[in-house]
Structures are given as structure tokens and as C-alpha cells.
Design an enzyme around this catalytic site. Structure first.
Site, PDB file in Angstrom:
ATOM      1  N   GLU A  49       6.416  -7.437   2.023  1.00  0.00           N
ATOM      2  CA  GLU A  49       6.853  -6.424   2.988  1.00  0.00           C
ATOM      3  C   GLU A  49       5.949  -5.211   2.850  1.00  0.00           C
ATOM      4  O   GLU A  49       5.812  -4.644   1.763  1.00  0.00           O
ATOM      5  CB  GLU A  49       8.307  -6.002   2.778  1.00  0.00           C
ATOM      6  CG  GLU A  49       8.725  -5.011   3.861  1.00  0.00           C
ATOM      7  CD  GLU A  49      10.104  -4.412   3.677  1.00  0.00           C
ATOM      8  OE1 GLU A  49      10.669  -3.966   4.689  1.00  0.00           O
ATOM      9  OE2 GLU A  49      10.604  -4.368   2.528  1.00  0.00           O
ATOM     10  N   GLU A  74       4.977   0.296  -0.783  1.00  0.00           N
ATOM     11  CA  GLU A  74       5.289   1.545  -0.086  1.00  0.00           C
ATOM     12  C   GLU A  74       4.361   2.635  -0.594  1.00  0.00           C
ATOM     13  O   GLU A  74       4.139   2.749  -1.798  1.00  0.00           O
ATOM     14  CB  GLU A  74       6.750   1.924  -0.325  1.00  0.00           C
ATOM     15  CG  GLU A  74       7.171   3.281   0.161  1.00  0.00           C
ATOM     16  CD  GLU A  74       7.008   3.462   1.665  1.00  0.00           C
ATOM     17  OE1 GLU A  74       6.463   4.515   2.072  1.00  0.00           O
ATOM     18  OE2 GLU A  74       7.407   2.568   2.433  1.00  0.00           O
ATOM     19  N   ASP A 101      -1.379   1.577  -1.590  1.00  0.00           N
ATOM     20  CA  ASP A 101      -1.958   1.458  -0.262  1.00  0.00           C
ATOM     21  C   ASP A 101      -1.959  -0.013   0.137  1.00  0.00           C
ATOM     22  O   ASP A 101      -2.674  -0.828  -0.456  1.00  0.00           O
ATOM     23  CB  ASP A 101      -3.383   2.012  -0.294  1.00  0.00           C
ATOM     24  CG  ASP A 101      -4.078   2.000   1.055  1.00  0.00           C
ATOM     25  OD1 ASP A 101      -3.707   1.175   1.917  1.00  0.00           O
ATOM     26  OD2 ASP A 101      -4.990   2.814   1.243  1.00  0.00           O
ATOM     27  N   ASP A 124       5.347   3.725  11.091  1.00  0.00           N
ATOM     28  CA  ASP A 124       5.103   4.992  11.782  1.00  0.00           C
ATOM     29  C   ASP A 124       4.094   4.752  12.900  1.00  0.00           C
ATOM     30  O   ASP A 124       3.004   4.247  12.657  1.00  0.00           O
ATOM     31  CB  ASP A 124       4.560   6.014  10.789  1.00  0.00           C
ATOM     32  CG  ASP A 124       4.520   7.421  11.353  1.00  0.00           C
ATOM     33  OD1 ASP A 124       4.359   7.583  12.571  1.00  0.00           O
ATOM     34  OD2 ASP A 124       4.639   8.366  10.561  1.00  0.00           O
ATOM     35  N   ASP A 160      10.104  -0.043  17.706  1.00  0.00           N
ATOM     36  CA  ASP A 160      10.853   0.407  18.875  1.00  0.00           C
ATOM     37  C   ASP A 160       9.964   1.246  19.786  1.00  0.00           C
ATOM     38  O   ASP A 160      10.452   1.955  20.655  1.00  0.00           O
ATOM     39  CB  ASP A 160      12.116   1.172  18.463  1.00  0.00           C
ATOM     40  CG  ASP A 160      11.830   2.287  17.477  1.00  0.00           C
ATOM     41  OD1 ASP A 160      10.655   2.471  17.098  1.00  0.00           O
ATOM     42  OD2 ASP A 160      12.780   2.969  17.073  1.00  0.00           O
TER      43      ASP A 160
END
Length: 182
Positions: A49, A74, A101, A124, A160
Site C-alpha cells: 500500500e 507513508e 519515499d 493527494d 474522488d
């Protein structure tokens, strides 16, 4: 900006309050570069992920599929360490949380055909044109994802933001042999 003395004192107490301590920190790739064998040791299919945030997907997926190994990465230390702590509290030993990274990790650490799935949920979108280069999914990352997936492996990408979705679909079709959306 002006502050009233009352606000200043409440802000002072907020600042002086210690940060919540985590008992189990994420492995930090900035200070401790790791080999793939150190990250994804053991048997079973491996899923990655990218941009794990608070680790909600990792928590649920690792609990539901104990035969799989999960690696989350992350960039934000606060979220990476918090996710690692949550995984440890639930004793989910089939999941590893990394701070680092993702682009470099994919390019330099993840071997060819080593992943059954890559998950990227609501990254983002970096709205401004001059910031779009910061998007986590770019041509090189998509090629590295394709390289690291086993034949039949899957990329799960959700957003989204319609513009971002269309952009990634176009890049996928133009730069990889991965099948399009289902």
C-alpha cells in the site's frame, strides 16, 4: 494576525502538551535503508500500500487475510508511526509499516514480479499545475508498479477527483500494459 491574551495562553498550553508517544514506530527508510528480504520476509503473497496514512486499510486487510503479507509505506512520520503502533497493538505480524519515499522504494527495493497487488487509495491530487509533479503516481512509478506485479497482479487505485482519475487512466494506457479499470 492578532491574538487575544486568552487565546495565546490556550495555544501555549497546546504547544507545551507532549505529543502522543507511540510504542512501536514504523521502520524509517530515511535513516535505515532496508533490503526487500528485511521488509517482506516469510511466506505468502505480498501486497503493497502506497500512502498508507493512518493505516486503516492495512489493519483491515491484514486481519482479514492472515495468509498474505502487507507492506505499507507513508511519507509522513506522524501517520507512519501511528499506523505501526496500531498494527502492533492488534498483533498483526503479517503487516509492516515503513516511513519513506514510495517512489524510491519501488524503484530501488521492490524486486520484479514480487507483488500480487499494489494499493493506492485517495492520494493527494496536488491541484495546482506547478505542484502536479508531486503526485505519487507518475509515469515512472506506474512502470515500477507494472514491473513489480506478478502476472495477473492488480493495481487498486481509488480517487474522488475525476481529473486525476482520467489522468492516471491515460498514463496507464500510454505507458504500461496493465489492464484498465474494471
Amino acid at each position: 494576525m492578532l491574538f487575544t491574551p486568552q487565546l495565546e495562553s490556550s495555544m501555549e498550553s497546546e504547544r507545551s502538551r507532549p505529543l502522543r508517544r507511540v510504542k512501536t514506530a514504523a521502520r524509517d527508510l530515511f535513516t535505515e535503508p532496508l533490503a526487500w528480504e528485511q521488509v517482506a520476509s516469510g511466506d505468502g503473497p505480498v501486497e503493497l500500500e502506497i500512502g498508507s496514512g493512518k493505516g486503516l486499510f492495512l489493519l483491515e486487510a491484514a486481519a482479514q487475510r492472515p495468509q498474505h503479507r502487507f507492506v505499507g509505506i507513508e511519507l509522513a512520520a506522524k501517520f507512519a508511526h501511528g499506523a505501526a503502533d496500531r498494527l502492533a497493538k492488534r498483533n498483526l505480524t503479517n503487516a509492516t509499516m515503513l516511513r519513506g519515499d514510495a517512489q524510491k522504494f519501488l524503484a530501488q527495493v521492490v524486486p520484479d514480479q514480487s507483488l500480487v497487488a499494489v494499493h493506492v487509495y485517495f492520494p493527494d491530487p496536488w491541484w495546482r499545475n506547478k505542484h502536479k509533479k508531486r503526485r505519487v503516481l507518475n509515469e515512472q512509478v506506474l512502470q515500477d508498479i507494472e514491473r513489480s506485479l506478478i502476472p495477473g497482479g492488480q493495481l487498486h487505485f481509488w480517487t474522488d477527483v475525476l481529473d486525476y482519475y482520467e489522468h492516471i487512466c491515460t498514463q496507464l494506457m500510454d505507458t504500461t500494459n496493465l489492464a484498465g479499470p474494471r
